[in-house]
Design an enzyme around this catalytic site. Structure first.
Site, PDB file in Angstrom:
ATOM      1  N   CYS A 139       0.883  -1.159   0.000  1.00 48.53           N
ATOM      2  CA  CYS A 139       0.000   0.000   0.000  1.00 48.53           C
ATOM      3  C   CYS A 139       0.922   1.210   0.000  1.00 48.53           C
ATOM      4  O   CYS A 139       1.573   1.482   1.001  1.00 48.53           O
ATOM      5  CB  CYS A 139      -0.920   0.045   1.219  1.00 48.53           C
ATOM      6  SG  CYS A 139      -1.848   1.593   1.287  1.00 48.53           S
TER       7      CYS A 139
ATOM      8  N   CYS B 100      -0.487   4.101   2.558  1.00 45.30           N
ATOM      9  CA  CYS B 100      -0.464   3.887   4.012  1.00 45.30           C
ATOM     10  C   CYS B 100      -0.008   2.458   4.275  1.00 45.30           C
ATOM     11  O   CYS B 100       1.178   2.173   4.122  1.00 45.30           O
ATOM     12  CB  CYS B 100      -1.786   4.244   4.679  1.00 45.30           C
ATOM     13  SG  CYS B 100      -3.291   3.912   3.758  1.00 45.30           S
ATOM     14  N   SER B 101      -0.916   1.562   4.649  1.00 45.73           N
ATOM     15  CA  SER B 101      -0.473   0.203   4.952  1.00 45.73           C
ATOM     16  C   SER B 101      -1.642  -0.765   4.854  1.00 45.73           C
ATOM     17  O   SER B 101      -1.713  -1.719   5.620  1.00 45.73           O
ATOM     18  CB  SER B 101       0.147   0.154   6.351  1.00 45.73           C
ATOM     19  OG  SER B 101      -0.761   0.690   7.299  1.00 45.73           O
ATOM     20  N   CYS B 102      -2.566  -0.520   3.922  1.00 45.80           N
ATOM     21  CA  CYS B 102      -3.748  -1.365   3.767  1.00 45.80           C
ATOM     22  C   CYS B 102      -3.332  -2.823   3.588  1.00 45.80           C
ATOM     23  O   CYS B 102      -2.367  -3.110   2.880  1.00 45.80           O
ATOM     24  CB  CYS B 102      -4.577  -0.891   2.580  1.00 45.80           C
ATOM     25  SG  CYS B 102      -5.198   0.784   2.817  1.00 45.80           S
TER      26      CYS B 102
HETATM   27 FE   LIG Z   1      -3.358   1.943   2.755  1.00 43.88          FE
END
Ligand SMILES: [Fe+2]
Lengths: 141, 238
Positions: free
Chosen positions: B126, B129-131
């Site tokens: 991602c 962000c960090s999905c």
């Molecule tokens: Fe994300």
């Protein structure tokens, strides 16, 4: 240590975490379109940027980090904020120094605190008093 | 808060006052303050927090491993996974609507499983962000969240994969799937040779988290993802 020395050290620390810039910046009278676009680029949109290899590591979770994840999610569950305002604004649009400098879940909890104040769920003074109270409570242990 | 830095980082050279040992950091204080204020103001209850914590502790990559192992042994299930992954997850006991009835507030009920082939390798990231597909893989690893992985994977995927020890031959296409907040992805690697007679349970053991992110490939004997671990100061209490 003197108060003046403390202040100078704190100012040096603040200076040291400012993003490195390579053009003069002092409220330019004019900003050409490409530079405007660069200023408007959100710090979290990092895909494709240069970086050197690092050691990819796992991180054992701190108790506070686990709690922050749940607090932020439960605030969403109960409709206090939604995913879009969290991700694209609150957690990410913080400026380079904060975005890159503080821990992952540090951003999350700062965002939650700011949101609760911004939306008038809590007063800023209330938050400040609570922080002082929590510090005092834990100092006694 | 004390100025803690990772070893070797330049920040360690910053001027600072004599080190003070503090029991509780600023972030720990802020976490307690926000949680208590939210509960005092009735924004959520302590029970909500407890229930969500319980769900968080229940998730992990074992669910994803089961999904892949079942798909490897059951072509009809595999077809259902590729057609509607969220629906197929129910067959292995994973309901994306948990724990709120509409999923987690940050993971939409939308998953696509990416099938590797002899000429195509997938890996997920991602960049914003960090999905991450939490209901199937649990919480994302720290390296997956770093700006370093997010910056470089989309542009130099083969080099980054090589740093994980995964060399993809030039004739195999590498496809990087960049999550967005509305859709989650997970990689379904190819079943390795030498596993013909294996049971689903045996197969699941080699489908590790890294294989489902796409930074490793399953093979007999490889049952764990090995990375350096940064220890917590105050780890989660069991
Ligand atoms: Fe994300």
């Amino acid at each position: 240590m003197s108060a003046r020395r403390d202040l100078l050290e704190q100012q040096a620390l603040i200076g040291s975490i400012q993003p490195a810039v390579h053009v003069p910046q002092n409220w330019n009278y004019e900003v050409e379109a490409p530079l405007f676009k660069a200023y408007a680029h959100p710090p979290h949109d990092v895909g494709g940027q240069f970086d050197a290899p690092i050691l990819y590591e796992e991180k054992e979770e701190e108790q506070w980090e686990a709690n922050v994840y749940v607090t932020c999610e439960v605030l969403g569950w109960r409709g206090v904020w939604n995913s879009e305002e969290r991700r694209r604004r609150a957690d990410n649009d913080l400026g380079y120094a904060l975005y890159l400098g503080i821990p992952y879940y540090g951003r999350w909890i700062m965002a939650a605190a700011r949101m609760l104040v911004d939306k008038n769920h809590i007063a800023l003074t209330e938050l400040i008093e609570k922080i002082a109270e929590v510090k005092a409570r834990n100092a006694k242990k | 808060m004390s100025h803690s830095h990772k070893p070797g980082e330049s920040g360690a050279d910053l001027p600072h006052a004599a080190p003070t040992v503090e029991e509780i950091t600023d972030f720990e204080v802020l976490e307690i303050a926000v949680r208590e204020l939210a509960i005092e103001h009735g924004l959520f209850t302590a029970e909500d927090h407890r229930r969500f914590t319980e769900w968080t502790e229940s998730i992990g990559p074992a669910a994803g491993s089961r999904l892949v192992a079942k798909a490897w042994t059951d072509p009809a299930f595999k077809a259902r996974v590729l057609d509607d992954a969220v629906k197929a997850c129910k067959e292995i006991g994973i309901d994306w609507a948990e724990p709120t009835g509409f999923g987690t507030p940050s993971d939409y009920m939308n998953l696509r499983v990416l099938e590797d082939t002899p000429t195509l390798h997938h890996v997920i990231v991602c960049t914003l962000c960090s999905c991450y597909p939490r209901p199937l893989l649990g919480m994302s690893p720290e390296w997956y969240r770093t700006t370093n992985y997010r910056r470089r994977l989309v542009r130099w995927p083969r080099q980054v994969l090589a740093e994980f020890g995964l060399i993809i031959p030039p004739e195999v296409e590498v496809r990087v799937e960049d999550s967005n907040q509305k859709c989650r992805f997970m990689v379904m690697p190819m079943r390795p040779e030498g596993t013909d007679s294996w049971t689903e349970e045996q197969l699941a053991e080699i489908v590790t988290r890294d294989c489902m992110i796409g930074v490793a490939l399953p093979r007999p004997g490889r049952t764990a993802d090995v990375h350096p671990v940064h220890k917590a100061r105050h780890p989660v209490q069991e």
